[in-house]
Design an enzyme around this catalytic site. Structure first.
Site, PDB file in Angstrom:
ATOM      1  N   THR A  95      31.242  12.927   3.124  1.00  0.00           N
ATOM      2  CA  THR A  95      30.860  14.140   2.399  1.00  0.00           C
ATOM      3  C   THR A  95      31.877  15.267   2.615  1.00  0.00           C
ATOM      4  O   THR A  95      32.144  16.051   1.723  1.00  0.00           O
ATOM      5  CB  THR A  95      29.472  14.627   2.870  1.00  0.00           C
ATOM      6  OG1 THR A  95      28.595  13.502   2.926  1.00  0.00           O
ATOM      7  CG2 THR A  95      28.896  15.671   1.952  1.00  0.00           C
TER       8      THR A  95
ATOM      9  N   ARG B 174      35.414  11.952   9.533  1.00  0.00           N
ATOM     10  CA  ARG B 174      34.725  12.428  10.733  1.00  0.00           C
ATOM     11  C   ARG B 174      34.406  11.231  11.621  1.00  0.00           C
ATOM     12  O   ARG B 174      33.795  10.276  11.156  1.00  0.00           O
ATOM     13  CB  ARG B 174      33.428  13.129  10.310  1.00  0.00           C
ATOM     14  CG  ARG B 174      32.831  13.957  11.411  1.00  0.00           C
ATOM     15  CD  ARG B 174      31.708  14.797  10.879  1.00  0.00           C
ATOM     16  NE  ARG B 174      32.160  15.815   9.926  1.00  0.00           N
ATOM     17  CZ  ARG B 174      31.341  16.708   9.377  1.00  0.00           C
ATOM     18  NH1 ARG B 174      30.060  16.713   9.682  1.00  0.00           N
ATOM     19  NH2 ARG B 174      31.803  17.620   8.534  1.00  0.00           N
TER      20      ARG B 174
ATOM     21  N   SER C  34      32.935  20.007  11.780  1.00  0.00           N
ATOM     22  CA  SER C  34      31.926  20.972  11.353  1.00  0.00           C
ATOM     23  C   SER C  34      30.900  21.280  12.440  1.00  0.00           C
ATOM     24  O   SER C  34      31.260  21.727  13.510  1.00  0.00           O
ATOM     25  CB  SER C  34      31.260  20.439  10.090  1.00  0.00           C
ATOM     26  OG  SER C  34      30.420  21.401   9.542  1.00  0.00           O
TER      27      SER C  34
ATOM     28  N   LYS D  55      39.311  17.886   7.428  1.00  0.00           N
ATOM     29  CA  LYS D  55      38.965  18.160   6.029  1.00  0.00           C
ATOM     30  C   LYS D  55      40.265  18.416   5.303  1.00  0.00           C
ATOM     31  O   LYS D  55      41.112  19.164   5.794  1.00  0.00           O
ATOM     32  CB  LYS D  55      38.113  19.423   5.930  1.00  0.00           C
ATOM     33  CG  LYS D  55      36.743  19.329   6.563  1.00  0.00           C
ATOM     34  CD  LYS D  55      35.995  20.634   6.271  1.00  0.00           C
ATOM     35  CE  LYS D  55      34.674  20.683   7.008  1.00  0.00           C
ATOM     36  NZ  LYS D  55      33.970  21.956   6.784  1.00  0.00           N
TER      37      LYS D  55
ATOM     38  N   ASP E 193      28.073  27.754  12.272  1.00  0.00           N
ATOM     39  CA  ASP E 193      28.321  26.439  12.882  1.00  0.00           C
ATOM     40  C   ASP E 193      29.750  26.360  13.440  1.00  0.00           C
ATOM     41  O   ASP E 193      30.474  27.359  13.468  1.00  0.00           O
ATOM     42  CB  ASP E 193      28.059  25.311  11.877  1.00  0.00           C
ATOM     43  CG  ASP E 193      29.162  25.185  10.839  1.00  0.00           C
ATOM     44  OD1 ASP E 193      29.784  26.205  10.516  1.00  0.00           O
ATOM     45  OD2 ASP E 193      29.404  24.065  10.354  1.00  0.00           O
TER      46      ASP E 193
ATOM     47  N   THR F  12      25.375  16.291  -3.278  1.00  0.00           N
ATOM     48  CA  THR F  12      25.631  16.927  -1.990  1.00  0.00           C
ATOM     49  C   THR F  12      27.121  16.928  -1.670  1.00  0.00           C
ATOM     50  O   THR F  12      27.821  15.952  -1.941  1.00  0.00           O
ATOM     51  CB  THR F  12      24.838  16.174  -0.903  1.00  0.00           C
ATOM     52  OG1 THR F  12      23.454  16.435  -1.125  1.00  0.00           O
ATOM     53  CG2 THR F  12      25.225  16.630   0.486  1.00  0.00           C
TER      54      THR F  12
ATOM     55  N   GLU G  23      23.658  24.968  -0.422  1.00  0.00           N
ATOM     56  CA  GLU G  23      23.025  23.714  -0.049  1.00  0.00           C
ATOM     57  C   GLU G  23      21.947  24.001   0.986  1.00  0.00           C
ATOM     58  O   GLU G  23      22.073  24.942   1.778  1.00  0.00           O
ATOM     59  CB  GLU G  23      24.049  22.766   0.565  1.00  0.00           C
ATOM     60  CG  GLU G  23      25.123  22.320  -0.387  1.00  0.00           C
ATOM     61  CD  GLU G  23      26.022  21.258   0.256  1.00  0.00           C
ATOM     62  OE1 GLU G  23      25.952  20.104  -0.157  1.00  0.00           O
ATOM     63  OE2 GLU G  23      26.763  21.596   1.190  1.00  0.00           O
ATOM     64  N   GLU G  24      20.954  23.131   1.006  1.00  0.00           N
ATOM     65  CA  GLU G  24      19.867  23.288   1.973  1.00  0.00           C
ATOM     66  C   GLU G  24      20.355  23.213   3.424  1.00  0.00           C
ATOM     67  O   GLU G  24      19.688  23.674   4.327  1.00  0.00           O
ATOM     68  CB  GLU G  24      18.780  22.237   1.744  1.00  0.00           C
ATOM     69  CG  GLU G  24      19.253  20.762   1.691  1.00  0.00           C
ATOM     70  CD  GLU G  24      19.824  20.200   2.965  1.00  0.00           C
ATOM     71  OE1 GLU G  24      19.239  20.463   4.035  1.00  0.00           O
ATOM     72  OE2 GLU G  24      20.848  19.496   2.899  1.00  0.00           O
ATOM     73  N   SER G  25      21.525  22.621   3.611  1.00  0.00           N
ATOM     74  CA  SER G  25      22.045  22.390   4.954  1.00  0.00           C
ATOM     75  C   SER G  25      22.734  23.646   5.496  1.00  0.00           C
ATOM     76  O   SER G  25      23.751  23.563   6.139  1.00  0.00           O
ATOM     77  CB  SER G  25      23.010  21.215   4.926  1.00  0.00           C
ATOM     78  OG  SER G  25      23.997  21.408   3.926  1.00  0.00           O
TER      79      SER G  25
ATOM     80  N   LYS H  93      31.923  26.861   1.678  1.00  0.00           N
ATOM     81  CA  LYS H  93      30.807  27.725   2.043  1.00  0.00           C
ATOM     82  C   LYS H  93      31.286  28.667   3.139  1.00  0.00           C
ATOM     83  O   LYS H  93      32.308  28.419   3.768  1.00  0.00           O
ATOM     84  CB  LYS H  93      29.592  26.909   2.472  1.00  0.00           C
ATOM     85  CG  LYS H  93      29.850  25.893   3.541  1.00  0.00           C
ATOM     86  CD  LYS H  93      28.715  24.878   3.564  1.00  0.00           C
ATOM     87  CE  LYS H  93      29.084  23.712   4.460  1.00  0.00           C
ATOM     88  NZ  LYS H  93      28.451  22.471   4.071  1.00  0.00           N
TER      89      LYS H  93
ATOM     90  N   ARG I 224      18.081  10.859   4.918  1.00  0.00           N
ATOM     91  CA  ARG I 224      17.547  12.217   4.789  1.00  0.00           C
ATOM     92  C   ARG I 224      16.478  12.220   3.700  1.00  0.00           C
ATOM     93  O   ARG I 224      16.722  11.721   2.589  1.00  0.00           O
ATOM     94  CB  ARG I 224      18.645  13.198   4.408  1.00  0.00           C
ATOM     95  CG  ARG I 224      19.831  13.241   5.373  1.00  0.00           C
ATOM     96  CD  ARG I 224      20.539  14.592   5.265  1.00  0.00           C
ATOM     97  NE  ARG I 224      21.866  14.597   5.829  1.00  0.00           N
ATOM     98  CZ  ARG I 224      22.156  14.691   7.134  1.00  0.00           C
ATOM     99  NH1 ARG I 224      21.169  14.743   8.015  1.00  0.00           N
ATOM    100  NH2 ARG I 224      23.405  14.730   7.554  1.00  0.00           N
TER     101      ARG I 224
HETATM  102  C1  G1P Z   1      25.877  17.227   5.341  1.00  0.00           C
HETATM  103  C2  G1P Z   1      24.998  18.112   4.495  1.00  0.00           C
HETATM  104  C3  G1P Z   1      25.741  18.550   3.257  1.00  0.00           C
HETATM  105  C4  G1P Z   1      27.049  19.229   3.645  1.00  0.00           C
HETATM  106  C5  G1P Z   1      27.840  18.331   4.574  1.00  0.00           C
HETATM  107  C6  G1P Z   1      29.062  19.056   5.125  1.00  0.00           C
HETATM  108  O1  G1P Z   1      26.254  16.071   4.608  1.00  0.00           O
HETATM  109  O2  G1P Z   1      23.807  17.463   4.151  1.00  0.00           O
HETATM  110  O3  G1P Z   1      24.930  19.426   2.525  1.00  0.00           O
HETATM  111  O4  G1P Z   1      27.815  19.507   2.522  1.00  0.00           O
HETATM  112  O5  G1P Z   1      27.034  17.945   5.688  1.00  0.00           O
HETATM  113  O6  G1P Z   1      28.733  20.195   5.833  1.00  0.00           O
HETATM  114  P1  G1P Z   1      25.471  14.674   4.721  1.00  0.00           P
HETATM  115  O7  G1P Z   1      25.512  14.270   6.166  1.00  0.00           O
HETATM  116  O8  G1P Z   1      24.054  14.929   4.291  1.00  0.00           O
HETATM  117  O9  G1P Z   1      26.210  13.751   3.797  1.00  0.00           O
HETATM  118 ZN    ZN Z   2      30.788  23.383   8.991  1.00  0.00          ZN
END
Ligand code: G1P
Ligand code: ZN
Length: 539
Positions: free
Chosen positions: A17, A21, A112, A125, A276, A343, A362-364, A375, A494
């Site tokens: 995403t 990582r 992150s 990234k 974060d 996402t 995003e909800e996260s 973001k 999730r």
């Molecule tokens: C998670 C969050 C997503 C965000 C990403 C990077 O990804 O859910 O919203 O963009 O971290 O910060 P996921 O582990 O769900 O793929």
């Molecule tokens: Zn981050």
């Protein structure tokens, strides 16, 4: 002197995403990082003559990785590297520096919000010239290259001193070490009403910013304390540490429990914000009050006219499909478009580049606007402070006013962690196959009206992505299922659940959504397949 080093491929260098990582212990294997970086350079057609921005969140291995990347960049003929002093740059600051300098790309060394230290995670990234993370098409190309790489280019040279600001040279490449905060601060001053916030800090308004021992500590001290005049010491855990002091630097109710405890205590300040590891996520708290990130996006959108940079009007808004629909109700009232995307922040970038949207989230715990292509944690906090400064209302009052206007969307995310990857893949596959059979049936009193995979076609590049499965109920409730693309430990399922209440705002979210959680577990057969009878984490 440039040298070519032979290497053999690792097979696991797929980007998720938000970049690649991995566990630190994986990344420190011989040539692991070099293989990835050279594959990236190769996949984009080389970096000869290009300018890149480089920095990280200061986690374990940041210092070593950055020197390796500097040498590889020079050996690959890069023209210039712009690097944050001491190798530090928050993700939003990096996006800003990239855009301001019209650089060709950017590398941010960060996993992150994942823990740091030798037992934690490391990541990279990769941002392209638009300031946002590369598209899935590019990351797929990089992945293909990692599977066949046989050598990389580097230098026999001593490490570069990154503590000194200014320009130096390495094998014909220019290195400019910059103040990591300066440009970012200038941008914030252009967006927000700093004078109004300064006045707010002169009253008895009390404020805490928790940097979670990560990259935004120095940004917070400079911006909130030195420039805006918040009391000295308002920034907590302000010194970036390689292991984040043992914290899991994810600003939510679980991992920032120390801050939650403070906000529910008798000494609670009026406002608390947290960021974060790399400074792109944020959490907003008032006295004994939590603002859900989905609500935060909706509230900021509803209050756009409070902010100098947005006063004249905004384009549309966008949210990830997993994020609650609260912001869509605001968009409808403002008569602007509301996009729903997969996402991952990169999915917002084309919408911003084409002036379709101004805000997204995003909800996260991620919210931002088109000022950059990432973001932005401090931006969100400044936005809230600006609203508070203008209205004189508390965080709770602003949120309650919002609910009174639009109704409340109760929303939680439930994570099932560490599932065997094949079990998780099979679960999603079978769930997808069963979706249609749920329609018209009632589960625990909730009748399913529609169920389908979430499929998005980007209006700019026409790319189609499937990400997650959606189930809609007659009473306005909704469940979204998807697998995480950022984990480093098996698979994480999730489950995102929301319900809507136009008039009752005082229910407990966990209680309100417990029935729907049961439904979610039944529909996906979670307990039988994973052995888990409840989620591992609720945020
Ligand atoms: C998670 C969050 C997503 C965000 C990403 C990077 O990804 O859910 O919203 O963009 O971290 O910060 P996921 O582990 O769900 O793929
Ligand atoms: Zn981050």
């Amino acid at each position: 002197m440039i040298k070519t080093v032979s290497t053999t491929p690792y097979q696991d260098q797929k980007m998720g995403t938000a970049g690649i990582r991995k566990k630190v212990k994986t990344v420190i294997q011989e040539n692991y990082l070099e293989n990835f970086v050279q594959s990236l350079f190769d996949a984009i057609g080389g970096v000869k003559g290009q300018t890149f921005v480089l920095g990280g969140d200061g986690r374990y291995y940041n210092d070593i990785a950055i020197q390796k990347i500097i040498k590889m960049s020079a050996a690959n003929g890069m023209k210039k590297l712009i690097i944050g002093q001491n190798g530090m740059l928050s993700t939003p600051a990096s996006s800003r520096v990239l855009l301001k300098n019209h650089a060709d790309g950017g590398l941010t060394l960060s996993a992150s919000h994942n823990p740091g230290g030798i037992n934690g995670d490391f990541g990279i990234k990769y941002a392209t010239a638009n300031g946002g993370q590369c598209s899935s098409a590019i990351s797929a190309k990089i992945y293909e290259r990692t599977k066949e790489i046989s050598s990389y280019q580097t230098l026999d040279a001593k490490d570069v001193d990154l503590s000194k600001l200014g320009v130096q040279h390495l094998e014909g490449m220019e290195i400019e070490v910059i103040d990591p905060i300066k440009d970012y601060l200038l941008m914030m001053e252009e967006i927000f009403d700093f004078e109004a916030i300064k006045k707010l800090f002169k009253t008895n308004f009390s404020f805490v910013f928790d940097a979670m021992n990560a990259v935004t500590g120095p940004y917070g001290v400079k911006i909130f304390e030195e420039v805006l005049g918040a009391k000295k010491g308002s920034v907590h855990q302000a010194k970036p540490l390689p292991d984040f002091g043992g914290l899991h630097p994810d600003p939510n109710l679980v991992y920032a429990k120390h801050l939650v405890d403070l906000m529910w205590s008798d000494n609670a300040p009026d406002f608390a914000g947290a960021n974060d590891g790399d400074g792109d996520r944020n959490m907003i708290l008032g006295k004994k009050f939590f603002v859900s990130p989905s609500d935060s996006l909706a509230i900021l959108t509803d209050n756009y006219a409070q902010i100098p940079a947005y006063k004249k009007g905004i384009y549309g808004v966008a949210k990830s499909a997993a994020t609650s629909t609260a912001v869509c109700r605001v968009a409808k009232a403002l008569n602007i478009a509301c996009y729903e995307v997969p996402t991952g922040w990169k999915n917002f970038c084309n919408l911003m580049d084409s002036n379709r949207i101004t805000f997204c989230g995003e909800e996260s715990f991620g919210t931002s606007s088109s000022h950059i292509r990432e973001k932005d944690g401090i931006w969100a906090i400044l936005f809230w402070l600006n609203i508070i400064a203008n209205t004189g209302k508390s965080v709770e009052q602003i949120t309650r006013d919002f609910w009174a206007k639009y109704g409340r969307t109760y929303y939680l995310r439930f994570d099932f962690d560490g599932i065997d990857t094949s079990v998780a893949d099979q679960l999603m596959k079978d769930l997808e196959a069963n979706l249609k059979s749920f329609e018209g049936n009632t589960y625990e009193g909730h009748r399913v009206t529609d169920a389908h995979p979430f499929v998005y076609t980007d209006p700019v590049d026409g790319q189609t992505t499937q990400n997650g499965l959606l189930v809609y109920f007659e009473d306005g409730a909704r469940i979204c299922y998807r697998l995480s693309g950022t984990g480093t430990n098996g698979a994480t399922l999730r489950v995102y659940i929301e319900s809507y209440d136009p008039s009752n705002f005082d229910k407990d979210a966990k209680q309100e959504l417990s029935g729907l959680l049961k439904v979610a577990m039944i529909l996906a057969d979670i307990e039988k397949r994973t052995g888990k009878n409840k989620p591992d984490l609720t945020t």
